[in-house]
Scaffold this motif. Structure first.
Motif, mmCIF file in Angstrom:
data_model
loop_
_atom_site.group_PDB
_atom_site.id
_atom_site.type_symbol
_atom_site.label_atom_id
_atom_site.label_comp_id
_atom_site.label_asym_id
_atom_site.label_seq_id
_atom_site.Cartn_x
_atom_site.Cartn_y
_atom_site.Cartn_z
ATOM 1 N N THR A 143 0.818 -1.218 0.000
ATOM 2 C CA THR A 143 0.000 0.000 0.000
ATOM 3 C C THR A 143 0.855 1.272 0.000
ATOM 4 O O THR A 143 0.350 2.356 0.260
ATOM 5 N N SER A 144 2.135 1.130 -0.299
ATOM 6 C CA SER A 144 3.075 2.251 -0.173
ATOM 7 C C SER A 144 3.100 3.139 -1.406
ATOM 8 O O SER A 144 2.717 2.737 -2.507
ATOM 9 N N THR A 145 3.593 4.369 -1.216
ATOM 10 C CA THR A 145 3.823 5.259 -2.359
ATOM 11 C C THR A 145 4.940 4.713 -3.236
ATOM 12 O O THR A 145 4.979 5.006 -4.438
ATOM 13 N N GLN A 146 5.834 3.921 -2.658
ATOM 14 C CA GLN A 146 6.908 3.331 -3.455
ATOM 15 C C GLN A 146 6.329 2.441 -4.552
ATOM 16 O O GLN A 146 6.771 2.503 -5.707
ATOM 17 N N LYS A 147 5.354 1.617 -4.201
ATOM 18 C CA LYS A 147 4.733 0.750 -5.205
ATOM 19 C C LYS A 147 3.855 1.561 -6.147
ATOM 20 O O LYS A 147 3.871 1.348 -7.367
ATOM 21 N N ARG A 148 3.106 2.506 -5.594
ATOM 22 C CA ARG A 148 2.128 3.248 -6.389
ATOM 23 C C ARG A 148 2.772 4.282 -7.305
ATOM 24 O O ARG A 148 2.362 4.452 -8.457
ATOM 25 N N GLU A 149 3.796 4.981 -6.808
ATOM 26 C CA GLU A 149 4.347 6.121 -7.545
ATOM 27 C C GLU A 149 5.733 5.883 -8.146
ATOM 28 O O GLU A 149 6.120 6.558 -9.089
ATOM 29 N N TRP A 150 6.500 4.939 -7.586
ATOM 30 C CA TRP A 150 7.913 4.854 -7.951
ATOM 31 C C TRP A 150 8.354 3.456 -8.394
ATOM 32 O O TRP A 150 9.535 3.129 -8.331
ATOM 33 N N THR A 151 7.402 2.636 -8.847
ATOM 34 C CA THR A 151 7.735 1.323 -9.394
ATOM 35 C C THR A 151 7.220 1.264 -10.827
ATOM 36 O O THR A 151 6.058 1.589 -11.081
#
Length: 334
Positions: A4-12
């Protein structure tokens, strides 16, 4: 938490998306100056591939800086710093920034995020280029710009904690192995170090990168059986019975998850093997020279753009204002 992180949503991203983003910012930079450059100056433009090698050169130097840093830097600080750096250069281009100083700002910000407490004065003592006070001022000036370009998404999920969890699980579940699992750690850490100079941070979840590091370490210790050991561990982890008849009754989704995970681990290992290319000293010097030449020319190009703007009636914002301001671009290339 990663799911549920911004890393997965925005930066992957996918490899194709990364290539498209790098091409786009390269073209924008080229278009920014192309109309005011002389024919013999156009050769100073570099391709997206050349820009990426420039970034790899800085990443290589940064990891050497981190290894020599005192007090000793945690691995998670290195991973977070390089994640910030890679993300930033999906927006900025090396030719228009102080790429070395951006990396230092990434490290200082990563230390704050990872609660590795150190003063800016002690941080710049570890830098062997530039004057300490000026270095400190430039890093602190860059910090808010860096946070803004990262859209304030400052939490980075690293693979080290999943790695320790997987290794502990293996020790518990794989009791019949005839070697010490701790023996794979050194090679696994080498895999992480090499991975930091590739795009895997931007492509895959940290838990899968951790599994790839374990498989890399296993391959170094028991080359012919590494895939078999990993597959057996994943079966136990997912809950698939080893007995052949019970295995037939396993849920299809569990078997699919097993095969997908094994495939992804192999993809990550190939990605690192294929794309980690050590930077030579000659290549590093060439990058310094290329950046020095283009950055020395940029002030003159900006002046020509202003003259062109004035000649056209001064409509709109003057070139160089607001969003076009380069990021601390007066870098000495060292």
């Amino acid at each position: 938490m990663y799911a549920t992180s911004t890393q997965k949503r925005e930066w992957t991203y996918t490899p194709e998306k990364l290539a498209a983003m790098r091409l786009e910012i390269n073209i924008k930079f080229r278009q920014k100056y192309e109309s005011v450059m002389q024919p013999d100056e156009l050769e100073l433009f570099v391709t997206p591939e050349e820009e990426l090698r420039m970034q790899r050169s800085i990443e290589d130097a940064a990891l050497k800086f981190a290894d020599k840093f005192r007090p000793h830097i945690w691995p998670s600080v290195k991973w977070t710093a390089l994640a910030f750096f890679k993300r930033a250069f999906l927006v900025w281009v090396p030719s228009d920034t102080s790429i070395r100083m951006v990396m230092m700002a990434c490290f200082y910000l990563a230390m704050k995020i990872d609660e590795f407490y150190i003063t800016i004065e002690d941080f710049v003592k570890n830098m062997n280029v530039g004057e300490p006070r000026q270095n400190a001022e430039r890093i602190l000036k860059l910090e808010p710009e860096l946070m803004k370009i990262l859209d304030y998404n400052l939490t980075v999920h690293c693979p080290y904690r999943p790695y320790e969890g997987h290794l502990m699980d293996m020790k518990t579940r794989m009791l019949l192995l005839n070697f010490d699992l701790e023996s794979i750690r050194r090679d696994s850490m080498r895999f992480f170090q090499n991975a930091l100079q590739t795009d895997v941070l931007l492509l895959y979840p940290p838990s899968q990168i951790a599994l790839a590091a374990i498989n890399f370490g296993l391959h170094a210790q028991v080359s012919g059986k590494s895939d078999e050991i990993l597959r057996e561990f994943l079966r136990k982890l997912i809950g698939i019975e080893e007995d052949s008849w019970a295995h037939r009754d396993a849920r299809p989704e569990d078997l699919e998850k097993l095969e997908k995970t094994v495939t992804r681990v192999n993809q990550i290992m190939r990605e690192v093997d294929r794309n980690f290319v050590a930077v030579t000293e000659q290549e590093r010097e060439n990058h310094k020279s290329q950046l020095a030449r283009i950055q020395a020319l940029i002030p003159a190009l900006d002046e020509r753009r202003k003259e062109q703007w004035l000649a056209g009636g001064g409509v709109g914002l003057m070139p160089g204002e607001l969003a076009e301001q380069p990021v601390d671009s007066d870098d000495e290339i060292n």
